[in-house]
Motif scaffolding. Structure first.
Motif, short mmCIF file in Angstrom:
data_model
loop_
_atom_site.label_atom_id
_atom_site.label_comp_id
_atom_site.label_asym_id
_atom_site.label_seq_id
_atom_site.Cartn_x
_atom_site.Cartn_y
_atom_site.Cartn_z
N GLN A 318 0.81 -1.22 0.00
CA GLN A 318 0.00 0.00 0.00
C GLN A 318 0.83 1.26 0.00
OE1 GLN A 318 -3.02 -0.40 2.97
NE2 GLN A 318 -3.76 -2.28 2.09
N ASP A 319 1.97 1.24 0.66
CA ASP A 319 2.86 2.38 0.61
C ASP A 319 4.24 1.93 1.06
OD1 ASP A 319 4.25 4.77 0.87
OD2 ASP A 319 2.42 5.87 1.29
N ILE A 321 7.18 3.36 0.88
CA ILE A 321 8.03 4.33 1.58
C ILE A 321 7.60 4.44 3.03
CG2 ILE A 321 8.62 6.78 1.72
CD1 ILE A 321 8.52 6.76 -1.38
N ALA A 322 6.28 4.51 3.25
CA ALA A 322 5.79 4.59 4.63
C ALA A 322 6.19 3.32 5.39
CB ALA A 322 4.28 4.76 4.64
#
Lengths: 468, 255
Positions: A318-319, A321-322
């Motif tokens: 989903q992300d 980098i996060a």
């Protein structure tokens, strides 16, 4: 949907009872039992809250006890099918009645009953060899689809070479079982007693899984920095490297393939010899192994993706980098996901090789990977139950087309829609199935389940399985 | 000893010098602002401190430990946590799961632990769930625990992201433009929230912000950067009247 379930179920039950009665298949105990059953069901469907909760299942529970009792009394059954349907529904009733006491045991209990029914029906030859093989391919496809879903659905990467690790698992486990328990040109006489085949087989499968997981580890290294289309190309490349390597290893048959697993699966019957017994356990062993392998895969994947540890890969999807900055070790999670996915593909490969008794590098070509992709996208990305349903539908459809295409052929000839010199052959299967994918992508791009599980749509099912 | 000690850090992207000789020292329990015009290199500095980039030159020390070569997840474990300019929540995971997954580096049960549901697995899952719920309750977000972030209003998503950063008990909380895109009502709420967090938790807050209302009412001191270099440092009042800052923001009035 919900409004039609009850009338359809009730009508189906009564139609079945009527048919059983009219065809003379049910009499005596069974007739009474069936009418009780149908009445209980109808009562439960249309009765009040408490009736719904207990009425149906009390009836089914008593019936089930009756069925078990008769079975152990060795009384002649009218039909193995009726017995098995009773056992399954009875087991569901027991779970519904007493399942809350130990929810963790509901799913294992139901699965054990299902396995027993499958084995019993195969043993009694109520389901023929062809149908048994369809069941086994269904199981293998379930493993293939669910394991690919881990990478393509949950992690959001695109693995197009799922057949690669499958081939490794198939060859490694086959070579091992044949070397240990079978007679072959490559390895000569068996190095262990063939009677041990039954006990050695899971171990060989595990070795095949480990080898396939190692391939997954190799694929995961470029995935640290590469993603999307580029990673997809790498996975295809890896699967081609594996395929050509096997094709060029003449020692193990090269492009001609490798065989001898049939004698290993047959030797499983001899297992009692290990204990010095003269009997033979003449059971459909491969069916049992495929069933256990399927349950094992879904169980493992389910536990992985419901743990916070495994949810790390959903976070990557989903992300990324996060995920990376909020404390997920993305490289380690990618290794874990690829190794688990490939390892289970290796399990599917090993089971496939032993189910057919023969393994050939061209089985594991791009078409095999595409089949796996098709099942994942048909079922819905990030949905294990979706993959299971899609795998069942897909396998059934492929085999149903075997019968549908000739019918279609004669229908088209009859209507003079195609020239009489042309026959619609089985090749059209590979037009119709991809066409299905086109239709799905157009009208339901998220797949049948679309990132949700079956229990999200039917919360009532949580009473029966809740394997967390 | 400063909690975070950034010394002469330079970050070069090819020919572009995004950050040049940037230094800062944050003490325990400070609330410091980092401001500057667009493209000044503020977010790059955050990315350097959180380990997403490795500095071309200079040293970053957190709790007196150099963070060079550490991966972002490792830096987070040391006690650095952050939010993002454009909210980066995991949108298809519930709010509770978002916060649980943030504890990922604290998990020690591994693959086999989760397969066999070992005692360690059960203990750790219970602990992180309890901790996540506690954080959500503290920030008054517990009613959203089972919601998906994508269904929440923008201001609430901001708050959830701050909750996620806060839930792992960081020593340093970096907020990258927490007020971006908030309306006036949400803005006062945010100022109160950050002030409350600073008072309630033993934490150092470092924030990038464009909204002067937020910076001026919260920060104890402010550092202004432009083109990757520090141009001014001081209390909010000093900064407001600093000619270099006015020049960086509004331009030179000489032609």
């Amino acid at each position: 949907m919900k409004n039609y379930t009850k009338p359809i179920l009730a009508a189906g039950l009564w139609a079945m009872i009527a048919w059983l009665f009219l065809s003379g298949r049910a009499d005596g105990y069974w007739l009474v039992a069936l009418i009780l059953w149908g009445g209980g069901a109808t009562f439960a469907f249309y009765g009040g809250e408490r009736a719904r909760e207990y009425g149906f299942w009390v009836v089914l529970g008593t019936l089930s006890v009756g069925a078990w009792w008769l079975f152990f009394q060795d009384r002649r059954m009218d039909s193995d099918w009726i017995l098995c349907i009773h056992l399954l529904l009875g087991a569901m009733g027991l779970v519904r009645l007493f399942g809350r006491a130990a929810p963790a045991w509901n799913a294992p209990f139901l699965l054990a009953v299902l396995l027993f029914c499958l084995v019993w029906l195969s043993y009694q030859e109520s389901i023929n060899v062809y149908f048994q093989s369809v069941l086994m391919f269904t199981g293998i496809n379930i493993i293939m689809a669910t394991s690919l879903n881990l990478v393509n659905g949950y992690m959001g990467e695109f693995n197009c070479g799922h057949a690669g690790p499958m081939a490794v698992g198939a060859y490694v486990s086959s070579l091992m079982t044949v070397a240990l328990f079978g007679k072959s040109q490559v390895f000569g006489d068996p190095s262990l007693s063939p009677a041990l085949a039954l006990f050695g087989f899971p171990f060989c499968l595990l070795v095949g899984m480990a080898a396939a997981a190692f391939i997954g580890f190799l694929i995961s290294i470029p995935s640290f920095k590469t993603r999307g289309d580029y990673l997809a190309i790498i996975t295809i490349a890896v699967s081609y490297i594996i395929k050509s390597t096997i094709e060029n290893m003449n020692v193990i048959g090269g492009a001609r393939g490798f065989m001898g697993m049939g004698q290993v699966t047959q030797a499983m019957d001899k297992a009692p010899q290990v204990f010095g017994l003269k009997t033979s356990w003449d059971l459909p062993w491969m069916m049992i192994w495929v069933f256990l392998g399927t349950v094992f895969s879904v169980w493992l994947l389910r536990r992985f993706v419901t743990s916070t540890y495994g949810k790390g890969i959903i976070a990557i999807c989903q992300d990324e980098i996060a995920a990376e900055i909020m404390s997920v070790n993305t490289n380690r999670m990618k290794i874990a996901a690829f190794m688990l996915s490939s390892g289970l593909a290796g399990l599917a490969g090993g089971l496939l090789a032993h189910a057919i008794g023969y393994v050939n590098p061209s089985t594991f070509n791009i078409l095999k990977s595409t089949e796996a992709l098709l099942m994942v996208y048909l079922g819905g990305m990030g949905s294990l139950s979706g993959s299971v349903i899609a795998a069942v539908l897909f396998t059934v459809l492929v085999d149903a087309l075997r019968f549908i295409i000739p019918i279609l052929n004669s229908a088209l000839h009859w209507a003079h829609l195609i020239p009489s010199s042309y026959e619609v052959s089985q090749v059209w299967k590979w037009v119709l199935i991809p066409l299905l994918l086109v239709v799905i992508m157009r009208w339901r791009p998220e797949g049948l389940m679309g990132n949700r599980e079956l229990t999200d749509y039917f919360p009532g099912l949580r009473d029966y399985f809740r394997f967390k | 000893m400063a909690l975070l000690d950034v010394k002469d850090v330079t970050q070069q992207f090819g020919g572009l010098r995004a950050v040049s000789s940037f230094s800062v020292a944050l003490e325990e329990r400070e609330l410091v602002g980092l401001i500057g015009p667009n493209g000044a290199g503020k977010t790059t500095i955050f990315n350097l401190v959180s380990g997403f980039y490795q500095p071309t030159m200079g040293t970053i020390r957190f709790k007196d430990q150099p963070t060079a070569g550490l991966k972002p997840n490792h830096v987070t474990t040391l006690g650095v946590s952050r939010t993002f300019q454009n909210i980066r929540l995991w949108n298809d995971m519930t709010v509770l799961d978002n916060i649980r997954v943030a504890h990922h580096s604290q998990l020690s049960y591994g693959f086999f632990g989760c397969s066999f549901r070992s005692a360690r697995y059960r203990d750790q899952e219970k602990d992180i769930t309890a901790n996540a719920m506690k954080t959500l309750e503290a920030l008054d977000l517990d009613q959203y625990a089972d919601e998906f972030p994508k269904n929440l209003p923008y201001g609430t998503r901001r708050k959830v992201e701050i909750a996620r950063a806060l839930s792992i008990h960081p020593r340093l909380l970096m907020l990258d433009e927490p007020a971006a895109g908030l309306n006036t009502a949400d803005l006062t709420g945010l100022i109160d929230l950050i002030g409350w967090i600073h008072k309630e938790f033993p934490i150092t807050i470092w924030m990038i912000e464009h909204q002067m209302q937020v910076v001026m009412s919260l920060c104890q001191r402010i550092q202004v950067i432009d083109f990757g270099a520090t141009i001014a440092e001081g209390t909010p009042t000093e900064i407001q009247n600093n000619p270099a800052v006015i020049k960086a923001y509004l331009g030179d009035d000489t032609i």
